[in-house]
Design a protein around this motif. Structure first.
Motif, mmCIF file in Angstrom:
data_model
loop_
_atom_site.group_PDB
_atom_site.id
_atom_site.type_symbol
_atom_site.label_atom_id
_atom_site.label_comp_id
_atom_site.label_asym_id
_atom_site.label_seq_id
_atom_site.Cartn_x
_atom_site.Cartn_y
_atom_site.Cartn_z
ATOM 1 N N GLU A 1 12.651 14.428 4.030
ATOM 2 C CA GLU A 1 13.237 15.422 2.896
ATOM 3 C C GLU A 1 11.960 16.194 2.521
ATOM 4 O OE1 GLU A 1 14.806 12.767 -0.501
ATOM 5 O OE2 GLU A 1 14.498 10.914 1.185
ATOM 6 N N HIS B 1 9.237 13.061 1.748
ATOM 7 C CA HIS B 1 9.905 11.657 1.783
ATOM 8 C C HIS B 1 10.248 11.269 3.210
ATOM 9 C CE1 HIS B 1 10.616 11.419 -2.932
ATOM 10 N NE2 HIS B 1 9.453 11.782 -2.486
ATOM 11 N N GLU C 1 11.498 4.400 2.959
ATOM 12 C CA GLU C 1 11.421 5.556 2.615
ATOM 13 C C GLU C 1 10.210 5.685 1.983
ATOM 14 O OE1 GLU C 1 14.293 7.358 -0.350
ATOM 15 O OE2 GLU C 1 12.828 9.021 -1.173
ATOM 16 N N ARG D 1 16.788 2.770 -7.734
ATOM 17 C CA ARG D 1 15.974 3.606 -7.121
ATOM 18 C C ARG D 1 14.601 3.559 -7.905
ATOM 19 N NH1 ARG D 1 18.008 6.671 -2.560
ATOM 20 N NH2 ARG D 1 19.634 5.558 -2.139
#
Ligand code: ADP
Ligand code: MG
Length: 713
Positions: free
Chosen positions: A222, A349, A475, A461
């Motif tokens: 990302e 990420h 991640e 998250r």
């Protein structure tokens, strides 16, 4: 009419008209042109003789070694295809240790008799190239008198076309080495690390009685970035030369209201994004997600995950397309980790997973064996991060990321793992051998019980965690927005390979029932490495203290973060796995150190130049005007206004004095000090300049302000 360039830039933005009518946007909804600029499977079949195509595809798709006898055929096919796309030149496209990509174009031209030429491209030119590499960083691996560098074709990442106004260039992804074979790039060790991980995983899978399967390591990166109007950008010498603003007072409103995050995307930005996507899709890059990020003027692009080596190349291309397209749209794309102080910085990420025989091993399975494998691989990763957090941290070091890691927004510089509630409960059950909540009173028996489906989206998250399990992948959020993903992925692969091997070694040494042994082994692993698991607030000071008590390394800046590259045990590890030799590690340390020091020095130089030649004259001028006004007012015996003028002139005068003192300090630090002194002097100078920004007449302030750059576009 204002003479201030800032004001002109704002007026220019105000007068902008959308230059493309909505109905003619270049969107290919049929996906007819997806991958058009890539020499992919379809092109291989169309342009190569059948047997050569089959051989090349075996390398591309199944990782079989390349048959060198097909090189001439492949080169010819690539050239024919490239000519059909309007290419006049080819280049080996590689990733030197500057952090960017490099290319040196050659035309296809070959003389053929007097004043005649043909277009040719040989197998030799495809497979390898020689480049004068004297100015690429080598960290002592290569002396300038032996400044040859060699590029070597990477057939696993397809050639592609890069277009420009007058044509196109065929780009061939390559590795880049010194004549000794030592790696001078990011790709070479990345490919080596995938091999190491593949080997270690196959060995472990054999313990589970799994048939030989294809290993694929995947990455979904990302990409965060800022966009500002180019009219402002061109007026900020600091952005132009360093990628970040070294001055700039915080505006009253920045990101406090969280009103940018996931907000409606403005038309100008959406136009930019669609143009980016159109180009990426043509390059076969599966751009998927686009949205506004947390900071004002900050955005994100995420492609769908792909095979690691390809995903890394694609991320490098994404960054390039973002920059190029921004420029064409009168915008500037800032990829620096911290272009603006006081608002969030940008990360990259890295979502990572490994699959075996087509099954993602980080995805909980549907039967006891799959779950046993899932938990084993998961714990191997946990062990790797706990033992080698320092190396992973080193892979994210850099002058830009220093401003981000540990700030109150990005993950902390301390590495820890977040597993989510469900998986934490499973791990706890294995560790203690006690009953497992989700299963009532029974004990979880590895290799016998199935796990209940671990719902992916209940894993809340934890955005403060640098390394989070997110349902079917890890991640890694510490990497910086401008960094090459290969840096950290190469380390991750290597330390996980070591961990998988350590588990295989243990299993080899345990006689008796496999499932019982595995259960014992996993239990021991959890006990030994659970200190790296953390579910709380990674930004808090309490965590810093707690992490220190747990013995987790906290490497807050580049200098401390790259030190692990020189540690002998770390060098032994990389050497053992054939990823980097000791001298390659030494050289990477030298390059990182030099890059860091040079960048800080440039930033200091730019700050000093701006403070002295742009800020000081304006402040001095305003001060002298005030002084004149005061003396006139006194002479005329004015009863009012004098005290106000005096108060202001006192402030401005003090600011002017401060500015002088602090410029002298920075000057001295640049002449005699190291990075630490330069950075400290810059912070000190910034305080004065930012305070002056609030005092000085707005219409005369020479630098575009935060409230303008971040909000006017
Ligand atoms: P988030 O909610 O964090 O945005 P997404 O599901 O959108 O999560 O995924 C973010 C990135 O992770 C995307 O690039 C996506 O393709 C990638 N990703 C998803 N599954 C995997 C996987 N198994 N391995 C690697 N990357 C993955
Ligand atoms: Mg994410």
């Amino acid at each position: 009419m204002s003479t201030n360039n800032r004001i002109h830039a704002i007026n220019a933005i105000a007068e902008r008209r959308p230059d493309v009518p909505l109905a003619t946007l270049p969107v290919d909804t049929s996906l007819q042109t997806y991958g058009d600029d890539v020499f992919g499977e379809k092109e291989i079949r169309a342009f190569l003789p059948k047997s050569a195509a089959a051989k090349l595809l075996a390398t591309v798709n199944d990782g079989k070694p390349l048959d060198p006898s097909i090189a001439a055929d492949v080169a010819h096919a690539m050239k024919e295809w490239a000519l059909s796309k309007g290419a006049t030149h080819f280049t080996h496209w590689f990733q030197p240790l500057t952090g960017g990509t490099a290319e040196k174009h050659n035309s296809f031209i070959e003389p053929a008799g007097t004043a005649r030429a043909i277009q040719a491209f040989s197998g030799k030119n495809l497979i390898g190239g020689e480049a004068d590499a004297s100015s690429f960083p080598s960290g002592g691996l290569r002396s300038t008198f032996e400044a040859r560098g060699y590029t070597a074709w990477d057939p696993t990442s397809p050639a592609f076309i890069k277009r420009h106004a007058n044509g196109a260039t065929l780009c061939i992804p390559t590795a880049f080495c010194a004549h000794t074979g030592e790696a001078l790039d990011s790709k070479t060790p990345l490919l080596r690390s995938v091999q190491a991980l593949t080997k270690a995983l196959k060995r472990l899978m054999a313990h589970f009685g799994q048939p030989d399967g294809r290993v694929s390591v995947t990455l979904g990166a990302e990409q965060e970035y800022f966009l500002i109007d180019r009219g402002f950008y061109l007026q900020r010498p600091d952005l132009l030369q360093t990628g970040r603003t070294v001055f700039g007072a915080a505006p009253a409103k920045h990101q406090q209201l969280d009103d940018h995050y996931y907000g409606a995307i403005r038309p100008r930005i959406l136009k930019f994004m669609t143009e980016v996507e159109a180009q990426l899709w043509k390059l076969g890059i599966p751009a998927k997600t686009r949205h506004n990020e947390v900071a004002p003027a900050q955005f994100e692009l995420a492609p769908i995950f792909e095979d690691l080596n390809l995903a890394v190349d694609h991320n490098m291309l994404i960054m390039e397309v973002l920059r190029r397209t921004a420029e064409r749209n009168g915008l500037e794309c800032l990829l620096h980790e911290k272009p603006f102080s006081g608002v969030n910085g940008s990360g990259k990420h890295c979502n990572w997973s490994i699959a075996y025989g087509g099954r993602n091993l980080l995805e909980p399975g549907t039967n006891p064996k799959e779950n046993a494998i899932f938990l084993t691989v998961l714990l191997a990763v946990i062990r790797a991060i706990d033992l080698h957090a320092d190396l992973l941290r080193a892979s994210t070091a850099g002058a830009g990321n220093d401003h981000r890691l540990g700030g109150n927004e990005a993950p902390p510089a301390i590495l820890s793992i977040f597993l989510g509630d469900d998986l934490s409960a499973v791990v706890k059950a294995i560790e203690t051998g006690t009953s497992w909540a989700a299963r009532g009173r029974t004990k979880l028996k590895i290799g016998v019980d199935t796990l209940p489906p671990l719902p992916r989206d209940t894993t809340d998250r934890n955005r403060t965690s640098p390394f989070a399990f997110t349902g079917n992948k890890f991640e890694f959020r510490a990497p910086g927005s401008s960094q090459n993903c290969a840096q950290n992925q190469m380390v991750l692969n290597t330390i996980v390979a070591e961990s998988l091997d350590a588990l295989s070694d243990k299993l080899d040494a345990m006689p008796g029932d496999f499932n019982t042994n595995l259960q014992k082994l996993l239990q021991r692993l959890i006990r030994a490495h659970k200190r790296v698991l953390f579910a709380g607030d990674g930004y808090s000071a309490a965590w810093q203290r707690e992490a220190a008590a747990r013995g987790l390394p906290d490497l807050p800046d580049t200098i401390s973060a790259i030190a692990p590259l020189k540690v002998s045990a770390n060098q032994t590890l990389f050497e053992k796995y054939g990823v980097l030799t000791r001298s390659e590690m030494d050289s990477r340390y030298e390059i990182a150190l030099e890059d860091y020091e040079r960048r800080v020095r440039i930033e200091g130089g730019v700050a000093l130049e701006i403070a002295r030649s742009m800020i000081r004259p304006v402040v001095a001028d305003e001060f002298s005007k005030l002084a004149t006004a005061i003396s006139i007012a006194k002479k005329d015996g004015l009863k009012v206004g004098v005290s106000g003028l005096k108060a202001l002139s006192l402030k401005l005068g003090a600011g002017l004095d401060d500015l002088h003192v602090k410029c002298e300090r920075l000057d001295k630090a640049l002449a005699k000090g190291g990075a630490k002194e330069i950075l400290a002097a810059m912070v000190d100078l910034r305080r004065t300049v930012d305070a002056l920004e609030y005092l000085v007449d707005d219409s005369r302030w020479p630098l575009p302000k935060y409230r303008e750059m971040l909000f006017v576009y």
